[in-house]
Enzyme design. Sequence first.
Site, mmCIF file in Angstrom:
data_model
loop_
_atom_site.group_PDB
_atom_site.id
_atom_site.type_symbol
_atom_site.label_atom_id
_atom_site.label_comp_id
_atom_site.label_asym_id
_atom_site.label_seq_id
_atom_site.Cartn_x
_atom_site.Cartn_y
_atom_site.Cartn_z
ATOM 1 N N LYS A 179 1.154 12.630 -14.497
ATOM 2 C CA LYS A 179 0.009 13.153 -13.735
ATOM 3 C C LYS A 179 0.359 13.214 -12.247
ATOM 4 O O LYS A 179 0.423 12.193 -11.572
ATOM 5 C CB LYS A 179 -1.237 12.283 -13.923
ATOM 6 N N GLY A 224 1.782 5.212 -5.346
ATOM 7 C CA GLY A 224 0.592 5.645 -4.613
ATOM 8 C C GLY A 224 0.105 4.528 -3.721
ATOM 9 O O GLY A 224 0.879 3.649 -3.318
ATOM 10 N N THR A 272 -5.180 1.672 -5.197
ATOM 11 C CA THR A 272 -5.072 2.272 -6.528
ATOM 12 C C THR A 272 -4.131 1.435 -7.394
ATOM 13 O O THR A 272 -4.396 1.222 -8.583
ATOM 14 C CB THR A 272 -4.517 3.717 -6.428
ATOM 15 N N GLU A 327 4.753 1.165 -7.128
ATOM 16 C CA GLU A 327 5.339 1.424 -5.798
ATOM 17 C C GLU A 327 4.206 1.809 -4.876
ATOM 18 O O GLU A 327 3.584 2.858 -5.068
ATOM 19 C CB GLU A 327 6.363 2.559 -5.880
ATOM 20 N N CYS A 349 5.879 6.948 2.724
ATOM 21 C CA CYS A 349 5.557 5.518 2.631
ATOM 22 C C CYS A 349 6.508 4.685 3.472
ATOM 23 O O CYS A 349 6.179 3.582 3.883
ATOM 24 C CB CYS A 349 5.609 5.078 1.171
ATOM 25 N N GLU A 392 -2.319 0.659 6.842
ATOM 26 C CA GLU A 392 -1.506 1.865 6.659
ATOM 27 C C GLU A 392 -2.314 3.095 7.068
ATOM 28 O O GLU A 392 -3.385 3.338 6.520
ATOM 29 C CB GLU A 392 -1.072 2.000 5.193
HETATM 30 P P1 NAD Z 1 -3.425 7.425 -4.342
HETATM 31 O O1 NAD Z 1 -3.255 6.029 -4.749
HETATM 32 O O2 NAD Z 1 -4.757 7.871 -3.864
HETATM 33 O O3 NAD Z 1 -3.062 8.424 -5.537
HETATM 34 C C1 NAD Z 1 -1.803 8.396 -6.177
HETATM 35 C C2 NAD Z 1 -1.940 8.947 -7.586
HETATM 36 O O4 NAD Z 1 -2.793 8.077 -8.333
HETATM 37 C C3 NAD Z 1 -2.603 10.323 -7.660
HETATM 38 O O5 NAD Z 1 -2.001 11.068 -8.695
HETATM 39 C C4 NAD Z 1 -4.044 9.991 -8.005
HETATM 40 O O6 NAD Z 1 -4.715 11.036 -8.684
HETATM 41 C C5 NAD Z 1 -3.842 8.791 -8.915
HETATM 42 N N1 NAD Z 1 -4.999 7.894 -9.012
HETATM 43 C C6 NAD Z 1 -5.945 7.651 -8.067
HETATM 44 N N2 NAD Z 1 -6.852 6.739 -8.536
HETATM 45 C C7 NAD Z 1 -6.431 6.405 -9.776
HETATM 46 C C8 NAD Z 1 -6.927 5.501 -10.769
HETATM 47 N N3 NAD Z 1 -8.026 4.766 -10.566
HETATM 48 N N4 NAD Z 1 -6.246 5.379 -11.917
HETATM 49 C C9 NAD Z 1 -5.123 6.095 -12.128
HETATM 50 N N5 NAD Z 1 -4.619 6.971 -11.250
HETATM 51 C C10 NAD Z 1 -5.259 7.115 -10.078
HETATM 52 O O7 NAD Z 1 -2.297 7.716 -3.245
HETATM 53 P P2 NAD Z 1 -2.059 9.045 -2.436
HETATM 54 O O8 NAD Z 1 -3.106 9.160 -1.379
HETATM 55 O O9 NAD Z 1 -1.846 10.181 -3.380
HETATM 56 O O10 NAD Z 1 -0.633 8.735 -1.757
HETATM 57 C C11 NAD Z 1 -0.500 8.030 -0.573
HETATM 58 C C12 NAD Z 1 -0.135 6.597 -0.837
HETATM 59 O O11 NAD Z 1 1.028 6.508 -1.638
HETATM 60 C C13 NAD Z 1 0.218 5.837 0.442
HETATM 61 O O12 NAD Z 1 -0.387 4.568 0.403
HETATM 62 C C14 NAD Z 1 1.726 5.709 0.376
HETATM 63 O O13 NAD Z 1 2.253 4.614 1.091
HETATM 64 C C15 NAD Z 1 1.939 5.570 -1.088
HETATM 65 N N6 NAD Z 1 3.320 5.908 -1.436
HETATM 66 C C16 NAD Z 1 4.163 4.906 -1.819
HETATM 67 C C17 NAD Z 1 5.490 5.209 -2.121
HETATM 68 C C18 NAD Z 1 6.469 4.136 -2.540
HETATM 69 O O14 NAD Z 1 7.506 4.487 -3.061
HETATM 70 N N7 NAD Z 1 6.176 2.867 -2.346
HETATM 71 C C19 NAD Z 1 5.934 6.536 -2.045
HETATM 72 C C20 NAD Z 1 5.038 7.507 -1.664
HETATM 73 C C21 NAD Z 1 3.726 7.207 -1.365
#
Ligand code: NAD
Length: 407
Positions: free
Chosen positions: A97, A150, A154, A172, A206, A309
Site C-alpha cells: 500500500k 512512515g 502511525t 522505520e 526522514c 519532526e
Molecule cells: P504516515 O505515517 O502518515 O503514512 C505512511 C503510510 O502509512 C501511508 O501509506 C499511510 O496511508 C499509511 N497509514 C497511515 N495510517 C495508517 C494506519 N493507521 N494503519 C496502517 N497504515 C496507515 O507518514 P507519511 O506522512 O506518509 O510520511 C512521513 C513520515 O515518514 C515522516 O515521519 C518520516 O520521517 C517518515 N519516514 C521514515 C523513513 C525511514 O526510513 N525511517 C523514511 C521515509 C519517511
Amino acid sequence: MRNLEALAGAESRDTGKPLRLARTLDIPRAVANLRFFATAVLHESSEAYQTDEHALNVTLRRPVGVAACISPWNLPLYLFTWKIAPALATGNCVVGKPSELTPMTAFRLGEIACEAGLPPGVLNIVHGAGAGAGAALVEHPGVDAISFTGGTRTGGLIGQAAARGFKKAALELGGKNPTLVFADADLDAVVPEVVRAAFSNQGQICLCGSRVLVEASRYDAFLERFTAAVRALRLGDPLDPETDQGSLVSAAHRDKVLSYVRLAEAEGGTLLCGGGRPAALPERCRDGFFLEPTVVTQLGPECRVNQEEVFGPLVSVIPFTDEREVLAWANGTTYGLSASVFTRALDRAHRLAERLESGTVWINCWLVRDLRVPFGGMKQSGIGRESIVETVLDMTEQKTIVVNEAL
Ligand code: NAD
C-alpha cells in the site's frame, strides 16, 4: 532504464519534487532495490551442525506467507520497492500500500510487473487512505508480516495491531537528525553538504539534518556561508532542470510546516531567511504548495522546533561550546535515526560515532550508503533494521530440523 522518464515524471508530478531529483535519485534507487534483493537471496545459506549423538541439526527458512508493505509519500517508489523487493525475493506474496498522496508510480509498477510476467496474486497493490485501507491491511488475519515506513505515531498504531495479531513487524519511523559541525571543518567543503542534508527534497527526507549544531568559534562564519548558500537555492517549477527546490507534497503539509515557522518565531527564534511563500513563481505553479527554505537561529535545544519532526524546509542552527554539550544535545530527542558529523579529527569522529544514539552516523558526508549495511532507527525512530540479514529474517520463518542419523 526503459521506464525512467515516465516514472520520474510521475513521481515529480505526484510529490512536487524536482524532476531532476526523481530522475537521478528516486527511480535509479528503486531499480537498485529490486536488483539488490533479487541477487542477494541467491547467496542465502542455511546452517547445519552435527552433534556427538549422530544428530544432524539443520535450519531452513521458509517465506512467512503474506507480507503487508506500507510506504510513505516522500520517496514513493524508492521506499515502496525497498519493502516489496525483499518480501518477494524471499518467496512471499505481497500486499503493498503506497501513500494515498502519491499512488502513481506504484500503480505503474503493478503494470510493469504484469508485463514482466509476475504470476497473478504475487504482488497486489491496494490504494487507499491509512486509516481505512492501511489499518484494514495490518489487522487482516491473512497478513503474516508487516513492513512499514512512515511517521512515528502511525508506527505506534501499527506496532499495537501487529502485537495483537502476533505478526512480525519492522518499523522505520521519523527522525530529528542532528548535523554537527566542528571548528576544524573546512567550511567551503562542508556548507554545501549541510545544505544538501537540510533541504534535499524540500527537507522531506526522514534523514534530513534539521538541527545544525555548530562549534561556537565558527558559528558566525558558518551562518554567513550557510544562509548565502540557502538563499542561492533555486525554488521553482519542478519540471525545470535548474530547479533545486520544488513544492511540498500537499496544502496540509505546507500548512503544518508553516505552523512550525510561526512556532519558531513564537519561541523566540530569529528567521535568517525564508519563512513564507516565494513571491515569484511561474504561472503553472501558482497554486502549488511552495515554501521558501527557512533558517532559524536563537532557539534552545529543548524548544519544540528542535524536538519535534517538522519534515520540511525549516532548519535550526545552534552554537555549542564543547563535545560533551553537543553530544547531549544531539542525543536529546526521542528520535534516533541518523546524525552527521563534520570534523577533521579522526579520534573525535570515532568517539562520537560510538556515542551518538543513531541508527546511522555519517562522518563528513550525508545520505551515502552501500545497501549491504543495515538501515534503521533507534528509540522512536523505529524497530528493526533493513538489510540482507535482518530483512530476510523478518520475511521468513526459521525452522530447525534435527535428524537422528543413527537410527
Ligand atoms: P504516515 O505515517 O502518515 O503514512 C505512511 C503510510 O502509512 C501511508 O501509506 C499511510 O496511508 C499509511 N497509514 C497511515 N495510517 C495508517 C494506519 N493507521 N494503519 C496502517 N497504515 C496507515 O507518514 P507519511 O506522512 O506518509 O510520511 C512521513 C513520515 O515518514 C515522516 O515521519 C518520516 O520521517 C517518515 N519516514 C521514515 C523513513 C525511514 O526510513 N525511517 C523514511 C521515509 C519517511
